[in-house]
Design a protein around this motif. Structure first.
Motif, mmCIF file in Angstrom:
data_model
loop_
_atom_site.group_PDB
_atom_site.id
_atom_site.type_symbol
_atom_site.label_atom_id
_atom_site.label_comp_id
_atom_site.label_asym_id
_atom_site.label_seq_id
_atom_site.Cartn_x
_atom_site.Cartn_y
_atom_site.Cartn_z
ATOM 1 N N PHE A 6 34.480 103.301 27.887
ATOM 2 C CA PHE A 6 34.132 102.352 26.994
ATOM 3 C C PHE A 6 33.374 103.139 25.964
ATOM 4 O O PHE A 6 33.209 102.658 24.767
ATOM 5 C CB PHE A 6 33.000 101.594 28.038
ATOM 6 N N HIS A 13 33.493 97.125 21.572
ATOM 7 C CA HIS A 13 32.288 96.542 22.413
ATOM 8 C C HIS A 13 32.120 95.341 22.347
ATOM 9 O O HIS A 13 31.728 94.530 23.314
ATOM 10 C CB HIS A 13 30.928 97.494 22.203
ATOM 11 N N ARG A 42 26.147 100.658 31.595
ATOM 12 C CA ARG A 42 27.064 101.530 30.546
ATOM 13 C C ARG A 42 26.350 102.569 29.922
ATOM 14 O O ARG A 42 26.821 103.692 29.678
ATOM 15 C CB ARG A 42 27.081 100.545 29.511
ATOM 16 N N GLN A 49 33.153 103.441 33.359
ATOM 17 C CA GLN A 49 33.283 102.303 32.363
ATOM 18 C C GLN A 49 34.497 102.262 31.455
ATOM 19 O O GLN A 49 34.518 103.151 30.408
ATOM 20 C CB GLN A 49 32.072 101.744 31.688
ATOM 21 N N LEU A 51 38.363 100.824 29.673
ATOM 22 C CA LEU A 51 39.000 99.628 29.147
ATOM 23 C C LEU A 51 40.604 99.939 28.811
ATOM 24 O O LEU A 51 40.840 101.193 28.810
ATOM 25 C CB LEU A 51 38.643 99.380 27.559
ATOM 26 N N GLY A 62 39.727 95.835 32.265
ATOM 27 C CA GLY A 62 38.262 96.747 32.141
ATOM 28 C C GLY A 62 37.980 96.827 33.449
ATOM 29 O O GLY A 62 38.307 96.026 34.488
#
Length: 84
Positions: A6, A13, A42, A49, A51, A62
């Motif tokens: 992330f 974001h 985060r 984290q 994606l 995610g």
């Protein structure tokens, strides 16, 4: 499909917040522990984290997590899991 941490994709974001912000189960918003710490995940644990992004930079999935230290035994599980 490509996978990113992330923190590597700040340009995604806002998209992530729009996609994942509205679909949390209602009980999460009433849990005092989740309410206290969810926004910090985060910041404190950026590596887990993730994606999954398609070729057009659209997020298709995610994953969010926090590291948990565990030696593999039932006795070492955090409280609340004694009956596993």
């Amino acid at each position: 499909m490509r996978t990113f941490v992330f923190a590597e994709r700040p340009d995604l974001h806002r998209q992530a917040d729009e996609i994942f912000g509205s679909d949390w189960p209602e009980f999460i918003f009433h849990d005092p522990v989740a309410g206290r710490y969810l926004e910090r995940v985060r910041e404190y644990f950026p590596e887990p984290q993730l994606l999954l992004v398609d070729g057009d930079d659209r997020i298709v999935a995610g994953g969010w997590g926090v590291p948990v230290r565990w030696n593999g035994s039932v006795e070492d599980l955090p409280g609340g899991y004694d009956d596993v």
